[in-house]
Design a protein around this motif. Structure first.
Motif, PDB file in Angstrom:
ATOM      1  N   PRO A 124       0.795  -1.241   0.000  1.00  0.00           N
ATOM      2  CA  PRO A 124       0.000   0.000   0.000  1.00  0.00           C
ATOM      3  C   PRO A 124       0.818   1.277   0.000  1.00  0.00           C
ATOM      4  N   ALA A 125       1.922   1.294   0.753  1.00  0.00           N
ATOM      5  CA  ALA A 125       2.745   2.504   0.803  1.00  0.00           C
ATOM      6  C   ALA A 125       3.384   2.782  -0.560  1.00  0.00           C
ATOM      7  N   GLU A 126       3.910   1.726  -1.203  1.00  0.00           N
ATOM      8  CA  GLU A 126       4.516   1.897  -2.523  1.00  0.00           C
ATOM      9  C   GLU A 126       3.466   2.329  -3.542  1.00  0.00           C
ATOM     10  N   ARG A 127       2.252   1.763  -3.416  1.00  0.00           N
ATOM     11  CA  ARG A 127       1.184   2.116  -4.351  1.00  0.00           C
ATOM     12  C   ARG A 127       0.827   3.591  -4.227  1.00  0.00           C
ATOM     13  N   ASN A 128       0.749   4.091  -3.004  1.00  0.00           N
ATOM     14  CA  ASN A 128       0.437   5.508  -2.803  1.00  0.00           C
ATOM     15  C   ASN A 128       1.519   6.410  -3.381  1.00  0.00           C
ATOM     16  N   ARG A 129       2.783   6.051  -3.145  1.00  0.00           N
ATOM     17  CA  ARG A 129       3.880   6.845  -3.685  1.00  0.00           C
ATOM     18  C   ARG A 129       3.847   6.857  -5.212  1.00  0.00           C
ATOM     19  N   PHE A 130       3.555   5.693  -5.779  1.00  0.00           N
ATOM     20  CA  PHE A 130       3.518   5.568  -7.228  1.00  0.00           C
ATOM     21  C   PHE A 130       2.392   6.419  -7.820  1.00  0.00           C
ATOM     22  N   TYR A 131       1.227   6.380  -7.191  1.00  0.00           N
ATOM     23  CA  TYR A 131       0.095   7.155  -7.697  1.00  0.00           C
ATOM     24  C   TYR A 131       0.300   8.657  -7.506  1.00  0.00           C
ATOM     25  N   ASN A 132       0.977   9.044  -6.436  1.00  0.00           N
ATOM     26  CA  ASN A 132       1.304  10.463  -6.272  1.00  0.00           C
ATOM     27  C   ASN A 132       2.181  10.946  -7.419  1.00  0.00           C
ATOM     28  N   LEU A 133       3.113  10.102  -7.831  1.00  0.00           N
ATOM     29  CA  LEU A 133       3.980  10.437  -8.956  1.00  0.00           C
ATOM     30  C   LEU A 133       3.174  10.564 -10.245  1.00  0.00           C
ATOM     31  N   LEU A 134       2.275   9.609 -10.487  1.00  0.00           N
ATOM     32  CA  LEU A 134       1.446   9.669 -11.695  1.00  0.00           C
ATOM     33  C   LEU A 134       0.568  10.917 -11.702  1.00  0.00           C
ATOM     34  N   SER A 135       0.042  11.279 -10.541  1.00  0.00           N
ATOM     35  CA  SER A 135      -0.800  12.473 -10.456  1.00  0.00           C
ATOM     36  C   SER A 135      -0.019  13.728 -10.829  1.00  0.00           C
ATOM     37  N   GLN A 136       1.231  13.811 -10.377  1.00  0.00           N
ATOM     38  CA  GLN A 136       2.078  14.952 -10.735  1.00  0.00           C
ATOM     39  C   GLN A 136       2.319  14.992 -12.237  1.00  0.00           C
TER      40      GLN A 136
END
Length: 295
Positions: free
Chosen positions: A167-179
């Protein structure tokens, strides 16, 4: 920035109709693509990514014909498939430098500057000298995004990018995609339905090659507000309920089966109305095509 898909169709030699006159207009930002396995999502993404031919229809990226101008499109495209291989004995820095050369960046100093900026963007600077074979799943996905970003693409396609991530990696990854989505088109295929509501301003549902829905996540939820009912039963009774009610999903817990059903009217018989989530809308759509009950 806009991607326009019109009446796109694809039938494979074995007779499977993967895409049936799909039409979509995708604007700048993050666009979610949902559908069960075999729905046609990967076929659509491979066609947009110039990796396979279409039988009919058209795709235009800001006026550029994607189906006939493949070389030009590939210079504007970043693609991260669900399964991508890495050379285990080469470092992230070396691999990105190679990708930069493939993208036509011939000046070594320019490549070095670009590679450094991308590694910093995906938080891999301190690991840039490590061989890719030593990377964790999350690190490999972040590297995948770095190579997809090479050349400042106008369109990025990511297929099930968080499979296997915690879950933590998924959140970091999605934050990057959002940027990234602030400045380009990002098409995100995922099986995590609620992530689409969180991340995407627009989304589509595809099932058996057909477009079942295209619109905003919040609008989809409003469409079925007050029409989802829940009841807990013994799992042995599922066939009876399946025959008599519009069951769209089930969840087994402690030997009991929780049902969620779609209905325009009050179902009674112990069913109670429940708050709607985007997953309810998704299941209500694909239930029109496939059997969503697996028990």
């Amino acid at each position: 920035m806009q991607l326009v898909i019109k009446s796109l169709s694809k039938t494979y030699p074995n007779g499977v109709k993967a895409l049936k006159e799909i039409s979509l207009t995708i604007n700048q930002g993050m666009f979610g693509l949902l559908g069960p396995n075999g729905a046609g999502k990967s076929s659509l993404m491979r066609t947009i990514a110039t990796l396979q031919e279409a039988d009919a229809g058209s795709i235009y990226l800001d006026g550029l014909d994607v189906l006939t101008k493949k070389a030009e499109v590939r210079q504007l495209l970043g693609y991260l498939p669900q399964d991508f291989g890495v050379y285990p004995r080469i470092s992230a820095e070396e691999m990105l430098d190679h990708v930069a050369q493939l993208k036509g960046i011939g000046v070594k100093s320019e490549r070095k500057e670009l590679v450094s900026a991308l590694l910093d963007k995906v938080n891999l600077t301190k690991d840039k000298k490590k061989n890719l074979g030593t990377y964790s799943g999350g690190m490999k996905q972040r590297f995948g995004i770095a190579q997809a970003l090479m050349g400042s693409p106008k369109l990025i396609i990511v297929d099930e990018p968080t499979a296997g991530l915690d879950p933590a990696e998924r959140n970091r990854f999605y934050n990057l995609l959002s940027q990234i989505g602030e400045n380009t088109i990002v098409i995100l295929s995922t099986h995590i339905v609620e992530d689409v509501r969180t991340l995407c301003s627009d989304f589509a549902i595809i099932c058996e090659g057909e477009l079942m829905y295209n619109g905003e996540p919040d609008a989809a939820i409003v469409e079925i507000e007050g029409k989802i009912y829940s009841k807990t039963i013994n799992k042995e009774d599922i066939l009876q309920y399946k025959e008599n009610y519009g069951i769209i999903s089930t969840q087994l817990k402690g030997g009991q089966l929780n049902l969620r059903a779609f209905s325009e009217t009050d179902l009674g018989n112990g069913f109670v109305p429940v708050p709607v989530v985007l997953e309810d809308f998704y299941f209500s759509k694909i239930a029109q095509k496939v059997d969503v009950i697996t028990l």
